[in-house]
Structure formats: structure tokens, C-alpha cells
Motif scaffolding. Structure first.
Motif, short mmCIF file in Angstrom:
data_model
loop_
_atom_site.label_atom_id
_atom_site.label_comp_id
_atom_site.label_asym_id
_atom_site.label_seq_id
_atom_site.Cartn_x
_atom_site.Cartn_y
_atom_site.Cartn_z
N HIS A 1 -2.97 -14.32 13.10
CA HIS A 1 -2.38 -13.50 12.03
C HIS A 1 -0.97 -13.98 11.68
N VAL A 2 -0.20 -14.39 12.69
CA VAL A 2 1.14 -14.91 12.42
C VAL A 2 1.05 -16.08 11.45
N LEU A 3 0.16 -17.02 11.74
CA LEU A 3 0.00 -18.20 10.89
C LEU A 3 -0.52 -17.83 9.51
N HIS A 4 -1.46 -16.90 9.46
CA HIS A 4 -2.03 -16.50 8.17
C HIS A 4 -0.95 -15.85 7.30
N TRP A 5 -0.14 -14.99 7.90
CA TRP A 5 0.93 -14.36 7.12
C TRP A 5 1.95 -15.39 6.64
N ARG A 6 2.23 -16.42 7.45
CA ARG A 6 3.14 -17.45 6.98
C ARG A 6 2.57 -18.14 5.74
N CYS B 1 6.02 -6.19 -2.60
CA CYS B 1 6.69 -6.39 -1.32
C CYS B 1 5.74 -6.32 -0.14
N ALA B 2 6.25 -6.75 1.02
CA ALA B 2 5.44 -6.77 2.24
C ALA B 2 5.13 -5.35 2.69
N ASP B 3 4.13 -5.22 3.58
CA ASP B 3 3.74 -3.93 4.09
C ASP B 3 4.71 -3.46 5.17
N ALA B 4 4.70 -2.16 5.44
CA ALA B 4 5.67 -1.60 6.37
C ALA B 4 5.07 -0.55 7.24
N MET C 1 2.22 -4.33 7.30
CA MET C 1 0.93 -3.93 7.85
C MET C 1 0.82 -4.44 9.27
N GLN C 2 0.30 -3.65 10.13
CA GLN C 2 0.15 -4.07 11.52
C GLN C 2 -1.29 -4.46 11.77
N ASN C 3 -1.47 -5.63 12.36
CA ASN C 3 -2.79 -6.09 12.72
C ASN C 3 -3.04 -5.72 14.16
N LEU C 4 -4.04 -4.88 14.39
CA LEU C 4 -4.29 -4.35 15.72
C LEU C 4 -5.51 -4.97 16.33
N THR C 5 -5.46 -5.29 17.61
CA THR C 5 -6.63 -5.76 18.31
C THR C 5 -6.98 -4.76 19.39
N TYR D 1 0.27 -7.50 15.92
CA TYR D 1 1.32 -8.26 15.28
C TYR D 1 1.89 -7.43 14.14
N ALA D 2 3.16 -7.10 14.19
CA ALA D 2 3.85 -6.35 13.13
C ALA D 2 4.57 -7.37 12.26
N HIS D 3 4.04 -7.61 11.08
CA HIS D 3 4.59 -8.67 10.23
C HIS D 3 5.98 -8.34 9.73
#
Length: 490
Positions: free
Chosen positions: A256-261, A26-29, A1-5, A234-236
Motif C-alpha cells: 500500500h505504501v508503494l501504491h500510494w506513492r 485532497c488525500a483521505d484523513a 484513508m487507512q488500509n487495514l489488514t 498503513y495510515a497514508h
């Protein structure tokens, strides 16, 4: 999933919907024509059809690891652990980097009994290092020597920056400060790095033309106005953060990077109101008199203050149960603003870390987070709605881009490519005497960061005509400061 600002704009909201591309947990794509049909086929155990679609996707896009990972899932489900291993190794070479997904995906249960799985776990840190070097090599080939390249070992980040060394260093410091705040106040689970293999994340701070090319390559030939409104993403799946805004967007996307971690370690997927509400907190931050870096009132809190005065705030039960599609299409600016406000409200009561810990521990019982929120605060839903409404009404209003004040620093400002508002014209003698010129890029005022017009107007709030202020700016690579007075607009 991409988080867009998207940069703030009240009259136009541009939205992009992404499809889920990985099977099971699985993770989003990224979106692919075959993604949804392949997942549907997999779910009805039509593995032949699912594999055919994923192979077509993989052959068409030689950089995509999602179809290869899914092929490994299909092979494992069919009992072909050797085939699963081959596909998974290729997926890792292309960028798959989620060890917790690998450990917990039920579709890989058979594969996890193989020697190949054991060998992958034992060499995981080496896989991640090789992936980082491949990403850096690709960035150097794409951007060349005009960018500078650095690593942050502590937070496992690699930077490719088009800015000069001073601005690049300031961006890295902004990221570290955001991380320190987030880990102390929200993601206390990230404070312990023992036995964790977080993937490296590539942070790209591009020139305006490079950013536009990236936006078109990623989202298609969207209109120019849409590109200008996109702050970053951010593209996870790709572990890649790209932003043209070194202020609020950089902080938001890095959160978002930290949250996904955190959620990857936990094996959870948090709803959009929690993801975006938490990330929006750090969009506007200020240092308090006690020296703490804390969330500040902003154009978003202006919005919820007005909604509260009109009795138009959403009940918390509605916000917490809203799906991603509705969140992004039905009054999205209000949804973002309210989500940020909720978590500011919790943080002001010193309970944000407690909420996150309670929520993640009880995620299986209530993935919406509503029970954890109300339990942490010791409130019922209607009691929270009343208290939150009164809090919103009490918020101080700040100047913002859509309603600028009749005073300033004696210049007119334009939107910038991301490192600060650009001076278009000198309008007062004080600014001229201070040495400011058209084309200078404003980066700070009175020790507070100013990276876009909303930040500038927010920082200007509370200052009075005739008051002396110090501004920082840069001109053709030279970083300078000047003292001038607040002046009324002519």
C-alpha cells in the motif's frame, strides 16, 4: 484513508469505516466529528462554517494536519494567499507531505501564484527531512532504547523495531524484496526517482502490548478479540505503517505504501478492488525453482477455488464497480480473495505491469479499471468470467489454519505476536531430539518464511510423513536451526 489488514477468520469479520477528511481532490484523513460537515459546508461555499469546524478540529487535536491544510484551501479560495500560506506551513510542520497534492489541488490555485508557494517547493526536500527527524524523535520518546531505529535511504523508510537485530534485519529484507518485486511487476513508474520527493514513511514493528495500545488509541476501545484479529495498518496521511505481523501483513501494508506513492505522483485515487487486490498478491510469496519470487496459492485461493466450483464467483463487472462500503461489508473475505485472484491471473499471463500502465494512462476515461483489465487481456467481460472461473477451479489447494492437516513437525503451535508461531507443546520424539522446546518461535521451514499459522500450513502442503525438513526458530534472542521429520499427529 487507512488500509487495514485483519488476520484471517471466516466466522468473524471486523470492519472499520473511515470518513473522507480533505476537501476537493485532497488525500483521505482520519475520522473527526467535524470532517463530513466541514466538507459539506466547503462544497456549498459556506467558508465561514467550514473554517469554524476545521479550527475546532485543529484546536482539539494538536497533531492533525488535515484541518490546517483544509483551512489553507478555504483561505486560498477566498483570495487570502497570505493566510493560506500560514496554514499550509503549519500543516507541513504537523506532517503534510504530499507535494503532488500541493501542485494540483484546484482549491490552492490562487495560493500557487504566491512567493510562499515557490519557497515551499524549493525547500521541499528539507521539509521532508525535518518531518522524518521529528517522527524518529517522537518514536524514541514513545518507545525508548528498547527499540532499534534504522533508515532505508533507497525506499525512504524509517524503522522503529521492538525485535532483535536479526529479526529486524529480516523484516527490512522482506520489505526490500517486496519493493523490488512490486516495482518490476506493477509500479514501473516508481523505477524513475528523478525530480520526485516521496515522503519518508515510518514503519513501526511494536511489541504486542505497544501494538494493542496503538490500536486502542487509533480505533478506540475495541474488544480484545478485535485487537487480536488486527494484523496492522498503513495510515497514508500520517505516513505511518504499524504491524505486529512480520509476514503477510507487513508485505500487504508495505505494498500500500508503494501504491500510494504511485497514485500520489499520478494525482489519482484507485478503487478498493485494485488497491486490495494488488496488495493481497504479496501476502503469500515463494521462490520458484528458477529463483524468482512469485505469488503463491494460499488460503485466499482456496476460497475462490471453492466459489468457482459452486459457480458463486462475482462477475468481473460487479467486482470492478463495487464501492468501498459494499466491498467491506458484503462478503469481504470473498471480495479480497477474488481481487487477489484476478491479479494473480493477470500476472501469470505476464501482463500485470501492462495492465497498471494502461489503467493509469486511461484513468480519466475509466477509473474503475475494468476497461484496462479487459483490454490488456483482449477479452470481453463474459469471456473473462469464463476463463477466470476455469483458472480458479484448477488451483492447487493448500493446508490452512481453518482446516489443518493430520501431520506436522511434531509440535503444537499457538498464534504469536507476529514474528512466528509459538511452540506450545512437543508432541513427537523427532522434535524433542532436534532440540525444540515449548516457547520457541518458529520462523521458517525448508528455506521458506513462516510468520503465522496460515503460512506454516501453506509451507507444509506437499510434504509427506517421514520426510526430513529444516526449520529455523529463535529462543530468547538466539536464532537457531534444526532438522526433524514430518510426523502424523497423535
Amino acid at each position: 484513508m487507512q488500509n487495514l489488514t485483519w488476520k484471517p477468520m471466516r466466522k468473524l469479520v471486523l470492519l472499520i469505516s473511515m470518513l473522507l477528511g480533505l476537501c476537493g481532490a485532497c488525500a483521505d484523513a482520519q475520522t473527526a466529528p467535524e470532517a463530513a460537515r466541514a466538507v459539506e459546508a466547503f462544497n456549498r461555499q459556506d467558508f465561514d462554517e467550514a473554517e469554524r469546524l476545521w479550527k475546532a478540529w485543529s484546536e482539539r487535536d494538536a497533531s492533525a494536519f488535515v484541518p490546517l491544510y483544509n483551512l489553507a484551501c478555504a483561505r486560498s479560495m477566498r483570495g487570502d494567499v497570505d493566510g493560506a500560506g500560514e496554514y499550509l506551513l503549519t500543516a507541513i510542520q504537523r506532517g503534510f507531505a504530499d507535494i503532488n497534492q500541493l501542485k494540483t489541488d484546484p482549491n490552492l490555485r490562487a495560493f500557487r501564484k504566491s512567493d510562499t508557494y515557490t519557497q515551499i517547493l524549493e525547500g521541499w526536500d528539507k521539509f521532508l527531512d525535518r518531518r522524518l527527524e521529528a517522527d524518529l524523535d517522537a518514536a524514541r520518546k514513545q518507545f525508548g532504547s528498547r527499540y532499534n531505529y534504522t533508515k532505508d535511504e533507497k525506499y525512504r523508510l524509517a524503522f522503529a523495531s521492538a525485535y532483535d537485530t536479526v529479526t529486524s534485519r529480516q523484516a527490512r529484507e522482506e520489505v526490500r524484496r517486496t519493493a523490488d518485486w512490486a516495482i518490476k511487476n506493477v509500479f514501473t513508474d516508481l523505477a524513475n526517482d528523478e525530480d520526485e520527493f516521496d515522503a519518508w514513511v515510518m514503519v513501526v514493528l511494536p511489541t504486542a502490548p505497544d501494538f494493542q495500545r496503538w490500536a486502542i488509541e487509533t480505533y478506540g476501545d475495541i474488544p480484545g478479540t478485535a485487537t487480536s484479529m488486527l494484523g496492522g495498518a498503513y495510515a497514508h496521511d500520517q505516513k505511518k505503517l504499524v504491524t505486529q505481523d512480520l509476514g503477510s501483513t507487513l508485505r500487504h501494508e508495505f505494498f500500500h505504501v508503494l501504491h500510494w506513492r504511485s497514485v500520489d505522483r499520478l494525482g489519482q485515487r484507485h478503487p478498493v478492488w485494485i488497491q486490495e487486490g494488488l496488495a493481497s498478491i504479496v501476502e503469500d510469496m515463494d521462490q520458484t525453482r528458477q529463483g524468482r519470487w512469485e505469488p503463491a496459492v494460499s488460503w485466499r485461493t482456496n476460497s475462490i477455488a471453492n466459489l468457482a466450483k459452486q459457480n458463486k464467483l462475482l462477475p468481473i463487472e460487479h467486482l470492478a464497480t463495487m464501492d468501498r462500503s459494499r466491498y467491506a461489508t458484503n462478503r469481504p473475505l470473498a471480495n479480497y480473495a477474488m481481487s487477489r485472484g484476478v491479479f494473480m491471473y493477470v500476472h501469470e499471463r505476464g501482463k500485470l505491469a501492462q495492465f497498471y500502465e494502461t489503467y493509469t494512462k486511461n484513468y480519466a476515461e475509466d477509473p474503475t479499471g475494468l476497461t484496462a483489465l479487459l483490454g490488456t487481456l483482449g477479452m470481453e467481460a463474459d469471456e473473462f468470467d469464463d476463463s477466470f472461473r476455469q483458472w480458479c477451479r484448477s488451483l492447487d489447494e493448500v493446508y490452512e489454519q481453518n482446516s489443518p492437516p493430520s501431520l506436522g513437525i511434531g509440535v503444537s503451535l499457538d498464534l504469536s505476536s507476529g514474528d512466528g508461531p509459538v511452540i506450545r507443546q512437543i508432541t513427537h520424539d523427532s522434535a524433542k531430539r532436534a532440540g525444540l522446546r515449548p516457547g520457541d518461535v518458529l520462523t521458517g521451514m525448508n528455506g521458506r518464511s513462516v510468520r503465522d499459522l496460515n503460512e506454516f500450513y501453506r509451507v507444509l502442503t506437499g510434504l509427506n510423513e517421514g520426510q526430513r525438513v529444516e526449520v529455523t526458530y529463535h529462543r530468547r534472542g538466539q536464532h537457531k536451526s534444526a532438522t526433524l521429520v514430518i510426523a502424523g499427529r497423535r
